[in-house]
Design a protein around this motif. Structure first.
Motif, short mmCIF file in Angstrom:
data_model
loop_
_atom_site.label_atom_id
_atom_site.label_comp_id
_atom_site.label_asym_id
_atom_site.label_seq_id
_atom_site.Cartn_x
_atom_site.Cartn_y
_atom_site.Cartn_z
N UNK A 260 0.79 -1.21 0.10
CA UNK A 260 0.08 -0.11 0.06
C UNK A 260 0.97 1.17 0.05
N UNK A 261 0.68 2.24 -0.94
CA UNK A 261 1.59 3.26 -0.95
C UNK A 261 0.70 4.68 -1.87
N UNK A 262 1.27 5.57 -1.70
CA UNK A 262 0.66 6.66 -2.52
C UNK A 262 0.82 6.87 -3.99
N UNK B 69 -4.34 -0.08 7.93
CA UNK B 69 -5.00 -0.44 9.29
C UNK B 69 -6.04 -1.51 8.89
N UNK B 70 -6.76 -1.56 7.74
CA UNK B 70 -7.94 -2.74 7.63
C UNK B 70 -7.40 -3.85 8.07
N UNK C 192 -5.56 7.02 2.14
CA UNK C 192 -5.88 5.87 1.44
C UNK C 192 -4.90 4.95 1.84
N UNK C 193 -3.70 5.18 2.08
CA UNK C 193 -2.65 4.13 2.34
C UNK C 193 -2.94 3.65 3.73
N UNK D 2 -13.54 0.11 -3.91
CA UNK D 2 -12.53 0.05 -2.77
C UNK D 2 -12.70 -1.22 -1.98
N UNK D 3 -13.81 -1.66 -2.00
CA UNK D 3 -13.94 -2.78 -0.76
C UNK D 3 -13.35 -3.89 -1.64
#
Length: 193
Positions: free
Chosen positions: A7-9, A115-116, A109-110, A87-88
């Protein structure tokens, strides 16, 4: 470890080190034979990590929502590109394809994506490593926030210990490869009452 979700920008950040280190991670994944699973974009740190993995001969799986396909500019040269509804679906498919998770510097968003999966680890939904690549100490304030959460009674120390955090991608990959889950049931004290 066969695959790693990153996950990243979709932005490059304000310092060239972020793009440089994103590329370094992509190169490392390709060299280790670890498939990159990421958000499917060509821009920012997302594009840098994917391009470097591809240039190194690695496999790259991208997952991008229809609504972001043009905004984030979907990468057309991946091993696999999945276009999903929202997104889900993106997060669920990335989690399904990944044996572990790492966040590079990025924005809301990252953090939301990372965190999810970290929350899922706390709940025992998976026992995959959750890691932070803290380029330029980017995640040090977050790591300190964990201590505040612990001090205030909202996070168990055992859950902070689930998080792997490093400044160097090579060291982080080795820690991820050697990760052994040590799950502590979140609600165990309530079951005893």
């Amino acid at each position: 470890m066969k695959s790693l979700a990153v996950f990243c920008g979709s932005s490059p950040g304000n310092h060239p080190i972020y793009m440089k280190e994103a590329r370094k991670l992509g190169e490392r994944l390709a060299a280790e034979g670890i498939t990159l699973v990421y958000g499917g974009s060509t821009v920012g740190c997302m594009g840098a990590v994917a391009d470097a993995a591809l240039e190194g001969g690695g496999k790259v799986i991208g997952v991008i929502p229809k609504s972001l396909k043009d905004v984030e500019i979907a990468h057309e040269h991946l091993t696999e590109l999945h276009v999903v509804n929202d997104m889900h679906e993106r997060k669920a498919l990335m989690a399904e394809h990944a044996d572990g998770f790492v966040a590079l510097p990025g924005g809301a968003g990252t953090l939301e994506e990372w965190f999810e999966v970290f929350t899922w680890a706390q709940l025992g939904y998976h026992q995959k490593p959750c890691a932070l690549l803290s380029i330029q100490d980017y995640y040090q304030p977050l790591y300190s926030l964990f201590d505040h959460m612990i001090d205030q009674g909202f996070l168990k120390r055992e859950f902070k210990d689930l998080v792997l955090i490093e400044k160097d991608s090579a060291v982080l990959i080795e820690r991820i490869k050697n990760y052994r889950a040590n799950y502590h049931p979140k609600w165990s004290e309530r079951r005893k009452k």
